[in-house]
Design a protein around this motif. Structure first.
Motif, mmCIF file in Angstrom:
data_model
loop_
_atom_site.group_PDB
_atom_site.id
_atom_site.type_symbol
_atom_site.label_atom_id
_atom_site.label_comp_id
_atom_site.label_asym_id
_atom_site.label_seq_id
_atom_site.Cartn_x
_atom_site.Cartn_y
_atom_site.Cartn_z
ATOM 1 N N THR A 1 10.322 0.303 -7.332
ATOM 2 C CA THR A 1 11.404 0.194 -6.348
ATOM 3 C C THR A 1 12.766 0.080 -7.008
ATOM 4 O O THR A 1 13.785 -0.027 -6.327
ATOM 5 N N ASN B 1 16.006 0.387 3.921
ATOM 6 C CA ASN B 1 15.505 1.453 3.038
ATOM 7 C C ASN B 1 15.231 2.762 3.767
ATOM 8 O O ASN B 1 14.412 3.569 3.302
ATOM 9 N N SER C 1 6.491 2.699 4.556
ATOM 10 C CA SER C 1 6.549 1.659 3.525
ATOM 11 C C SER C 1 5.288 1.667 2.671
ATOM 12 O O SER C 1 5.333 1.318 1.496
ATOM 13 N N MET D 1 9.118 3.012 0.905
ATOM 14 C CA MET D 1 9.848 1.748 1.019
ATOM 15 C C MET D 1 10.455 1.482 2.390
ATOM 16 O O MET D 1 10.936 0.371 2.638
ATOM 17 N N SER D 2 10.508 2.432 3.286
ATOM 18 C CA SER D 2 11.339 2.308 4.478
ATOM 19 C C SER D 2 10.601 1.640 5.629
ATOM 20 O O SER D 2 9.404 1.841 5.821
ATOM 21 N N GLY D 3 11.336 0.851 6.431
ATOM 22 C CA GLY D 3 10.705 0.237 7.585
ATOM 23 C C GLY D 3 11.466 -0.952 8.135
ATOM 24 O O GLY D 3 12.651 -1.159 7.847
ATOM 25 N N ASP E 1 2.406 0.186 7.738
ATOM 26 C CA ASP E 1 3.332 1.203 7.249
ATOM 27 C C ASP E 1 4.698 1.180 7.915
ATOM 28 O O ASP E 1 5.618 1.844 7.442
ATOM 29 N N ALA F 1 8.669 -3.007 6.113
ATOM 30 C CA ALA F 1 9.211 -2.608 4.806
ATOM 31 C C ALA F 1 8.791 -3.550 3.676
ATOM 32 O O ALA F 1 9.604 -4.286 3.121
ATOM 33 N N PRO G 1 7.570 -2.599 0.203
ATOM 34 C CA PRO G 1 7.465 -1.333 -0.535
ATOM 35 C C PRO G 1 6.106 -1.132 -1.200
ATOM 36 O O PRO G 1 5.527 -2.047 -1.771
#
Length: 616
Positions: A78, A238, A355, A359-361, A380, A383, A385
């Motif tokens: 990350t 993210n 995620s 990494m996104s969420g 998922d 977030a 990661p």
């Protein structure tokens, strides 16, 4: 069409991995609690592991890894943009996940997971670290086992009943609105807690073959978790870090490097050369694949022909059985064989937000709490990661237990919205006499996402996507016409995809650097910027204006000092192509066309005339 009013202590949106284990843990924590789980399909086969799973991709098991090793791996991939406490919890509780899965499936140690000569679970290398954190699994039956445990505990399961609205009162969770896609019945669920486990934004960019449901993720994962959290006032982070999927060409399913690489396989380019140092799904590897194509060494392949025959047969069992049963037929029809080095062609087929693999969420803490009281998230869409399936089980378990405890002392607030009006808004596409198909609008927004957002990212293209999201909302969404309840949920899905597209573009424009390899390679800022170290981009819905806002936030201070970057650099692009030919200038006045305008007459629309309500 009936409307059912019910109450619950804990409501779970999404019956996949995180959702089912959250239901189990909530009911186990408080057997008297009323727990409800909602899903678009039957929970036995829904979610990303509906067919089963072949591994826990990140674990800390005795003799092989520690929770600190998990923190080290995730800090590195990350590039330091993470809450290390969440990473530690992921490693710390991974062993309990293994024990839970053995219990739920009634499998003995050494059967569901491999063990070594010392009786330890036998982990393998996968991550770009010196610690073995990958645990293989023979898990074809785990989703059905989880679903059975959910039903046996007395959890109320609303199959084929997706949530379409998450409601709050005075900033607190208060209710859900859902409907059954077979009967059309609506459900209003008063609840003090909601656990969002609705998965990744799997339907995001359009696959290169153009099939709407031919994608890597579960096709039902269309970003509702992201969108519902956003509209409820939760923070998301993210969203500028894209999951740029390296998939099996034309099949749009997992290339399954994570199955092959721990057993000795690796990726090669069209010349048969290994093209990067490792095969982990971090941004540097995706950037390396992009380079192979840019420099004329694509396509790339997953090489297995050097492996022992027994290993190849084992890989066929996993990839053609546990993963997707159509995969073997695909290979047979194309005369592809793992015993040839160039059988599994791979391509950068699509982009998603996730995620588990990226990494996104939704922003959560180690207790899975969001900034909205009563709202939790796991899996998922939360977030944490690179948490993978392990994280779905770890944080799904935590969310279930925490929500059950919260509900003991908190009741659902009174609703302050007109439910009948909300239902009218949802069913409007059914009642239109004519309109456009929902598939047409889905294709439109997803093709625009692929065209304007696919890395390397261009600022003018991302701004153009924002223009398109607003236009599709105003011009296309109100004109969607559907004929049944099954297609009605697709309208909600398209709305969520549009929301997530805007989130991804705004976050990408806000972070003025490149980071995470191909995940956020921004051509206007093609290098890392130390000023962005240890900082999140946070997206939030402004309550006053209703607009999407972005801000910068420091990640929690690290508790462990580990390397916070991978060994790669962004390329120095030099695309000079010469001066070209320049012809003499033409005159700016055209008497020929001017005479035609005067003779035939032409009135410019007022919206184009300055001073008449038009352009300025």
């Amino acid at each position: 069409m009936a409307v059912h009013y019910i109450s619950a202590d804990v409501s779970i949106i999404g019956g996949g991995s995180a959702g089912t284990i959250a239901a189990i843990k909530a009911k186990s924590q408080n057997p008297d609690a009323k727990v409800i789980i909602l899903d678009k399909g039957p929970i036995e086969t829904s979610g990303a592991i509906g067919r089963g799973m072949d591994a826990l991709n990140i674990v800390a098991v005795p003799g092989y890894g520690t929770p600190e090793n998990v923190v080290e791996a995730l800090t590195k991939v990350t590039e330091g943009i993470l809450d290390q406490e969440c990473a530690y919890v992921l490693g710390e509780k991974s062993l309990q996940v293994i024990k839970d899965l053995e219990e739920y499936t009634n499998r003995e140690p050494g059967d569901l997971f491999p063990i070594d000569e010392n009786g330890n679970y036998k982990a393998s290398f996968l991550h770009p670290t010196e610690h073995p954190l990958y645990l293989a699994m023979d898990g074809e039956d785990i989703k059905r086992a989880l679903a059975k445990r959910v039903r046996d505990l007395g959890v109320q399961v609303l199959d084929f009943t997706p949530a379409v609205r998450l409601l709050t009162t005075d900033g607190r969770v208060s209710a859900l609105l859902a409907f059954n896609i077979r009967t059309g019945d609506f459900y209003v669920i008063n609840t003090p807690t909601v656990i969002l486990t609705a998965g990744a934004v799997g339907k995001f960019g359009l696959p290169r073959d153009g099939y709407l449901s031919g994608l890597y993720e579960f096709p039902g994962n269309t970003g509702e978790g992201f969108a519902m959290a956003y509209h409820a006032g939760a923070n998301l982070i993210n969203l500028e870090c894209f999951q740029t999927n390296l998939l099996m060409k034309d099949y749009n399913g997992p290339a399954c490097g994570y199955v092959v690489i721990p057993r000795g396989g690796y990726g090669v380019n069209a010349l048969g050369e290994k093209y990067w140092t490792h095969g982990y799904w971090s941004g540097d590897m995706f950037l390396a694949v992009w380079r192979e194509f840019q420099e004329g060494r694509g396509p790339v392949y997953l090489k297995m022909d050097h492996l022992p025959e027994e290993t190849i047969q084992g890989l066929e069992k996993i990839l053609w059985g546990t993963e997707r049963t159509s995969r073997g037929l695909f290979h047979i029809q194309r005369d592809e064989n793992y015993r040839r080095w160039d059988s599994v062609e791979q391509g950068m087929e699509e982009i998603t937000l996730c995620s588990g693999h990226s990494m996104s969420g939704i922003q959560i803490n180690k207790h899975t709490e969001t900034n909205v009281p009563g709202l939790y998230a796991a899996g998922d869409c939360a977030a944490v990661p690179h948490q993978y399936l392990t994280g779905a089980f770890v944080f799904g378990s935590i969310a279930g237990e925490r929500a059950a405890e919260f509900a003991k002392t908190h009741k659902a607030p009174q609703l302050d919205v007109d439910i009948n009006q909300l239902i009218k808004e949802v069913v409007r596409p059914l009642e239109l006499e004519e309109g456009i198909p929902v598939e047409q609008v889905e294709y439109k927004i997803r093709s625009k996402i692929s065209q304007y957002l696919t890395p390397p990212k261009s600022d003018p293209l991302m701004n153009k996507l924002l223009w398109w999201t607003e236009r599709i909302r105003k011009e296309d969404l109100p004109r969607i016409k559907v004929n049944d309840y099954h297609d009605l949920i697709k309208v909600t899905e398209v709305q969520s995809i549009i929301d997530c597209a805007e989130m991804a573009a705004r976050a990408s424009l806000y972070r003025t650097e490149s980071r995470w390899g191909l995940g956020h390679y921004r051509l206007a800022y093609p290098q890392r910027d130390p000023d962005w170290d240890n900082k999140w981009v946070v997206l939030h819905k402004d309550r006053a204006s209703g607009s999407m806002t972005a801000s910068q936030q420091e990640v929690p201070a690290p508790q462990w000092t580990f390397p916070a970057r991978l060994d790669y650099e962004y390329p120095a692009l030099n695309l000079s192509i010469g001066t070209g030919y320049k012809h003499p200038p033409n005159k700016v006045r055209d008497p020929w066309i001017e005479e035609k305008v005067q003779r035939e007459g032409f009135e410019i629309p007022a919206r184009f005339v300055p001073g008449k309500g038009g352009v300025k």
